[in-house]
Design a protein around this motif. Structure first.
Motif, mmCIF file in Angstrom:
data_model
loop_
_atom_site.group_PDB
_atom_site.id
_atom_site.type_symbol
_atom_site.label_atom_id
_atom_site.label_comp_id
_atom_site.label_asym_id
_atom_site.label_seq_id
_atom_site.Cartn_x
_atom_site.Cartn_y
_atom_site.Cartn_z
ATOM 1 N N ARG A 87 0.685 -1.193 -0.236
ATOM 2 C CA ARG A 87 -0.224 -0.052 -0.067
ATOM 3 C C ARG A 87 1.036 1.275 0.171
ATOM 4 O O ARG A 87 0.478 2.176 -0.666
ATOM 5 C CB ARG A 87 -0.984 -0.270 1.185
ATOM 6 N N GLU A 108 -3.389 -0.301 11.001
ATOM 7 C CA GLU A 108 -2.504 -0.688 10.046
ATOM 8 C C GLU A 108 -2.728 0.044 8.710
ATOM 9 O O GLU A 108 -1.857 -0.014 8.005
ATOM 10 C CB GLU A 108 -2.939 -2.367 10.021
ATOM 11 N N ARG A 109 -3.859 0.446 8.435
ATOM 12 C CA ARG A 109 -4.247 0.908 7.179
ATOM 13 C C ARG A 109 -3.813 2.486 7.138
ATOM 14 O O ARG A 109 -4.103 3.141 6.028
ATOM 15 C CB ARG A 109 -5.463 0.750 6.425
ATOM 16 N N GLU A 134 -12.687 0.331 1.017
ATOM 17 C CA GLU A 134 -13.062 1.041 2.006
ATOM 18 C C GLU A 134 -13.617 2.402 1.372
ATOM 19 O O GLU A 134 -13.145 2.737 0.259
ATOM 20 C CB GLU A 134 -11.722 1.330 3.110
#
Length: 200
Positions: free
Chosen positions: A87, A130-131, A162
């Protein structure tokens, strides 16, 4: 000569009256003084899109066109050993694309970007979800257009389904917030604030 001039004037008046009577504004009739400005299409030619996508990983970024945000197809190349599943690397590639000058086709179609300074991104700091993503320039310090571009591009690029992306600055005291990309923001990014909420 006076009779001829009067006849021409009478004919012109009759034409104008006829145009207004049928619902056509006389000012929109083409004249020898030039044509009316055309609308910006905000689309690129298909060959240019396919050529870009074939060069690397196909992505979408949000650029400005006609005071709105419009998604544009681009392609990015990640560092060796990296994949779209990383990511942070993907987010950095997307931010770099926002800073790139529009291609010839994009510029011709009316696209531009308000992301002018380099933005770097890191993963979550200690205590972050975490994101979470941490930007070198906190989102609230970006211009309205640039903030909307960054948020919408990251939501669609690394959001993993999301509806929001968690962003904050890299400073220890920079608060992490949840930012959403809505239809209203894409339609009027300079007027409608990007919806955000604090992250516990």
């Amino acid at each position: 000569m006076r009779r001829r001039g009067a006849a021409v004037a009478l004919l012109a008046a009759g034409l104008l009256a006829g145009l207004s009577g049928c619902g056509i504004r006389a000012t929109e009739v083409p004249t020898e003084f030039g044509t009316a400005p055309s609308r910006v299409p905000c689309t690129r030619s298909a060959p240019d899109v396919s050529a870009q996508s074939a060069a690397g990983l196909p992505v979408q970024v949000f650029l400005i066109c006609g005071s709105q945000l419009v998604s544009v197809d681009r392609s990015v190349t990640l560092a060796d050993g990296r994949s779209a599943n990383d990511r942070v690397d993907l987010a950095q590639a997307l931010l770099d694309e926002l800073r790139e000058l529009p291609s010839g086709a994009e510029d011709k179609a009316g696209f531009s970007s308000d992301v002018r300074s380099a933005l770097t991104v890191r993963g979550p700091q200690r205590g972050d979800p975490e994101r979470a993503l941490r930007l070198s320039t906190p989102p609230e310090r970006l211009s309205a257009f640039a903030r909307a571009q960054v948020v919408c591009t990251l939501v669609h690029g690394v959001g993993a389904g999301e509806e929001a992306v968690l962003l904050g600055g890299t400073q220890e005291d920079s608060a992490l917030r949840s930012y959403r990309c809505t239809d209203e923001v894409r339609a009027r990014p300079e007027v409608v604030p990007v919806p955000s909420g604090s992250v516990g």
